[in-house]
Write an enzyme that holds these catalytic residues in place. Structure first.
Site, short mmCIF file in Angstrom:
data_model
loop_
_atom_site.label_atom_id
_atom_site.label_comp_id
_atom_site.label_asym_id
_atom_site.label_seq_id
_atom_site.Cartn_x
_atom_site.Cartn_y
_atom_site.Cartn_z
N GLU A 9 55.82 -24.96 52.67
CA GLU A 9 55.66 -25.04 54.12
C GLU A 9 54.39 -24.34 54.56
O GLU A 9 53.77 -23.57 53.81
CB GLU A 9 56.88 -24.42 54.83
CG GLU A 9 57.12 -22.96 54.51
CD GLU A 9 58.52 -22.49 54.99
OE1 GLU A 9 59.52 -23.15 54.65
OE2 GLU A 9 58.58 -21.47 55.68
N GLN A 53 63.43 -14.98 53.28
CA GLN A 53 63.91 -16.14 52.54
C GLN A 53 62.96 -16.51 51.41
O GLN A 53 61.82 -16.07 51.37
CB GLN A 53 63.99 -17.36 53.48
CG GLN A 53 64.71 -17.09 54.76
CD GLN A 53 64.75 -18.32 55.65
OE1 GLN A 53 63.97 -19.26 55.47
NE2 GLN A 53 65.67 -18.31 56.59
N HIS A 61 59.26 -14.93 52.20
CA HIS A 61 58.64 -14.98 53.52
C HIS A 61 59.62 -14.73 54.65
O HIS A 61 60.83 -14.94 54.48
CB HIS A 61 57.98 -16.35 53.73
CG HIS A 61 58.93 -17.51 53.67
ND1 HIS A 61 59.31 -18.09 52.48
CD2 HIS A 61 59.59 -18.18 54.63
CE1 HIS A 61 60.14 -19.08 52.73
NE2 HIS A 61 60.34 -19.16 54.03
N ARG A 77 68.64 -16.78 51.20
CA ARG A 77 68.41 -15.59 52.03
C ARG A 77 68.46 -14.35 51.13
O ARG A 77 69.46 -14.11 50.47
CB ARG A 77 69.48 -15.52 53.12
CG ARG A 77 69.23 -14.43 54.14
CD ARG A 77 70.36 -14.35 55.18
NE ARG A 77 70.47 -15.56 55.96
CZ ARG A 77 71.60 -16.25 56.13
NH1 ARG A 77 72.71 -15.85 55.56
NH2 ARG A 77 71.61 -17.34 56.86
N HIS A 91 62.34 -20.46 49.15
CA HIS A 91 62.79 -21.82 48.87
C HIS A 91 62.38 -22.19 47.44
O HIS A 91 61.32 -21.79 46.97
CB HIS A 91 62.13 -22.84 49.81
CG HIS A 91 62.24 -22.46 51.26
ND1 HIS A 91 63.44 -22.44 51.93
CD2 HIS A 91 61.31 -22.10 52.15
CE1 HIS A 91 63.23 -22.07 53.18
NE2 HIS A 91 61.95 -21.85 53.35
ZN LIG Z 1 60.97 -21.04 54.99
#
Ligand SMILES: [Zn+2]
Length: 325
Positions: free
Chosen positions: A117, A97, A175, A195, A99
């Site tokens: 994250e 993925q 990641h 994705r 973001h």
């Molecule tokens: Zn993530």
């Protein structure tokens, strides 16, 4: 206000398992795909709900809006709690993925936050792998070609993960969490995921899951590999707060135990809320709260108005500490 305990919100996905039960001793309903346990969330309809004390039944969102400075201190005025904390049980590989960052996420319909994250490896089966960033020299054009050819894994920077590894994933970093890992994750509270690759798997319906190739590739802004980081030990052997990630969105620290005997930490007093997630041992809050010790797998949110708090733990106790910069 009091220390706040919330009920976990479980998410089941095909890649999950039952490790919240086997590792943390929680009681789970029937089923073998418990993938995520959301411990702290205030994002639209996804709401942590207080499970003990006079505020039982209140959502985190209601607390943020109604208690203002009592909960949020110098961060009062935010429309929602800006961070989401979850535990993940990756029995199988998660999809690869990326973001978007804040600027890109703000242009979406509906607008959202970006998602930076950080992961802390709680438990790892031997050989479990983390995919973080790209091999040196991989370009957007290389990524597109590899996605279309079903070979994106060859572009990813991967390493074997061990408990105690911390991986910082800024927005725009490609990641994936590999099979066999239990992860604690702190992230910006956001719901935008692209994705890029699903390991050429098909779902229960025999069809591959949808990829978001164009939007995902546009969101990739971080190139090159991401290395794991670890908390530094204290030379004194005393209990300590070791920084793991201090970024614009959150501070993540590890409460490291004393080498011998009881551990004691001082937290709070900076007019901001503090969050703790116990990973091993048990953590006791100030005795005046009259709360049972928090066991491994349990979490607590300490409102800003509590001021400085004395926390203690039995030998070997380890916990994550999250605060707002
Ligand atoms: Zn993530």
């Amino acid at each position: 206000m009091h220390p706040l305990l919330f009920s976990p919100l479980y998410r089941t996905y095909l890649w999950g398992g039952r490790r919240f039960e086997t590792h943390f001793g929680r009681q789970l309903p029937a089923g073998d795909t418990f993938a995520e346990s959301w411990e702290l969330v205030d994002h639209g309809d996804d709401q942590s709900v207080v499970c003990t004390g006079p505020l039982t039944g209140t959502t985190l969102g209601e607390l943020v809006r109604e208690q203002g400075p009592g909960l949020m201190g110098r961060h009062a005025g935010l429309k929602a709690f800006p961070l989401l904390f979850k535990l993940l049980d990756a029995k199988r590989d998660l999809s690869v993925q990326v973001h978007p960052d804040d600027a890109r996420a703000a242009t979406l319909t509906p607008p959202d936050r970006g998602k930076t994250e950080a992961w802390f490896v709680v438990d790892a089966d031997p050989g479990s792998r983390i995919y973080a960033g790209l091999k040196a020299g991989v370009t957007t054009a290389d990524l597109r070609e590899a996605i279309l050819g079903g070979t994106l894994d060859t572009c990813l920077h991967a390493f074997e993960a061990t408990p105690g590894d911390c991986i910082f994933i800024p927005a725009g970093t490609v990641h994936a969490i590999g099979a066999g890992l239990m992860i604690a994750e702190i992230q910006q509270s956001s719901d935008v995921t692209y994705r890029l690759f699903d390991w050429n798997r098909v779902g229960p319906d025999g069809q591959p899951r949808q990829l978001h190739v164009d939007a995902g590739l546009e969101a990739v802004t971080q190139f090159g590999p991401v290395a794991p980081r670890r908390a530094t030990h204290t030379p004194s052997g005393d209990a300590d707060l070791s920084p793991l990630v201090h970024c614009d969105y959150f501070h993540l620290d590890l409460l490291t135990p004393a080498h011998h005997g009881e551990s004691r930490w001082q937290l709070g007093g900076d007019d901001a809320p503090h969050f703790l997630s116990v990973l091993s041992g048990d953590l006791r809050l100030d005795p005046s709260w009259n709360l049972p010790a928090l066991r491994a797998g349990e979490c607590v949110l300490l409102p800003a108005s509590l001021g400085p708090q004395a926390i203690s733990g039995s030998p070997g106790t380890q916990a994550l500490h999250v605060s707002l910069p």
